[in-house]
Scaffold this active site. Structure first.
Site, PDB file in Angstrom:
ATOM      1  CG  HIS A 136      -1.707   1.231   1.427  1.00  0.00           C
ATOM      2  ND1 HIS A 136      -3.031   1.346   1.056  1.00  0.00           N
ATOM      3  CD2 HIS A 136      -1.366   2.440   1.970  1.00  0.00           C
ATOM      4  CE1 HIS A 136      -3.461   2.558   1.347  1.00  0.00           C
ATOM      5  NE2 HIS A 136      -2.467   3.235   1.912  1.00  0.00           N
ATOM      6  CD  GLU A 137       1.898   3.533   3.656  1.00  0.00           C
ATOM      7  OE1 GLU A 137       2.192   4.616   3.101  1.00  0.00           O
ATOM      8  OE2 GLU A 137       0.849   3.371   4.292  1.00  0.00           O
ATOM      9  CG  HIS A 140       0.248   6.105  -0.810  1.00  0.00           C
ATOM     10  ND1 HIS A 140      -0.913   6.587  -1.388  1.00  0.00           N
ATOM     11  CD2 HIS A 140      -0.123   5.553   0.369  1.00  0.00           C
ATOM     12  CE1 HIS A 140      -1.937   6.340  -0.592  1.00  0.00           C
ATOM     13  NE2 HIS A 140      -1.490   5.699   0.479  1.00  0.00           N
ATOM     14  CD  GLU A 204      -4.751   6.544   2.240  1.00  0.00           C
ATOM     15  OE1 GLU A 204      -4.500   5.332   2.409  1.00  0.00           O
ATOM     16  OE2 GLU A 204      -3.878   7.427   2.336  1.00  0.00           O
TER      17      GLU A 204
END
Length: 276
Positions: A136-137, A140, A204
């Site tokens: 997920h990070e 980004h 997100e």
């Protein structure tokens, strides 16, 4: 993955932010004359650039992030190396911090990113859940939305400061003008941040979808989000300030204002999408 929706939203918000800046520049030109234009342009670039550097440094410093030793956390480094290679990005620096809650965030640009993981997160989550959070990070960083967030916050701050001083300099009562200027600056900054927050919530969902793709299932991240939420509900104080919380995978701030200006969509909706 090609995220047209995210790119269009970032382009739209970028245009709106440029519009705010242009209006502010026109006010400065009308007050001080056209001769000030070079100073306005250079000052803006320097302000945003310095804010970006300071924002990255401040986020890391606010949680006391330290380098994550590879010999001690070999499995975490391996996960990030594999995910970075699959996402076709340079492996970011990995840092560890005590945040008081299980959490993680990414900062920096593609090619010079940093991922910070809390010690509490490593204690609470299973290895596959940790991998999903890392994915997920990294998403980004790959999607460049971290830079958009930081620059957006910088422009909002610049407009707030400018409005504050315009009100102060336009008045003739020092104490009253300072109070009115502060209030006007806060309102102006909040109005600009509304547009930035629209990206924040959507990005997100996009990072969640990317994580699901790269780890092969949405279940690990769904479980991780639920554990993070439940654990954070029992913690009253954290080391995460409001600006850093906007970058985290989960915003643990329970204040009334934070709920109104939410930087993250509800965990329940994120889990529903991950498991759909």
């Amino acid at each position: 993955m090609q995220h047209t929706g995210l790119k269009l939203r970032m382009a739209f918000v970028g245009t709106v932010l440029f519009g705010f800046y242009s209006a502010l520049a026109l006010v400065a030109l009308s007050v001080f004359g056209t001769g000030v234009w070079p100073f306005v342009a250079v000052g803006t670039l320097l302000f945003v650039g310095v804010q970006y550097k300071i924002g990255k440094w401040a986020a890391l410093r606010s949680v006391g992030a330290q380098d994550m030793p590879e010999e001690e956390f070999r499995e975490i480094h391996r996960m990030v190396e594999d995910l970075s290679e699959e996402m076709d990005i340079k492996k970011p620096k990995l840092k560890l911090a005590r945040m008081g809650v299980p959490n993680a965030f990414a900062t920096g640009r593609k090619g010079a990113g940093v991922v910070v993981v809390s010690t509490e997160l490593l204690q609470v989550l299973e290895p596959d859940e940790v991998e999903a959070v890392l994915a997920h990070e990294l998403a980004h960083i790959k999607n460049r939305d971290v830079v958009t967030m930081v620059v957006g916050q910088s422009i909002a701050a610049m407009i707030g400061i400018a409005i504050q001083w315009i009100v102060i300099l336009a008045g003739d009562n020092a104490i009253v003008d300072w109070v009115l200027g502060w209030l006007a600056g806060m309102v102006a900054q909040m109005l600009v941040m509304v547009f930035v927050l629209a990206i924040s919530r959507y990005r997100e969902y996009v990072a969640d979808a990317d994580a699901r793709q790269y780890v092969g299932s949405g279940d690990p991240l769904a479980r991780a989000l639920k554990k993070i939420q439940v654990t954070s509900e029992n913690v009253d104080d954290t080391a995460i300030d409001s600006s850093t919380a906007a970058l985290c995978i989960f915003d643990s701030d329970k204040s009334f204002l934070r709920r109104i200006l939410a930087t993250h969509p509800p965990v329940e909706k994120r889990i529903e999408r991950l498991q759909s």
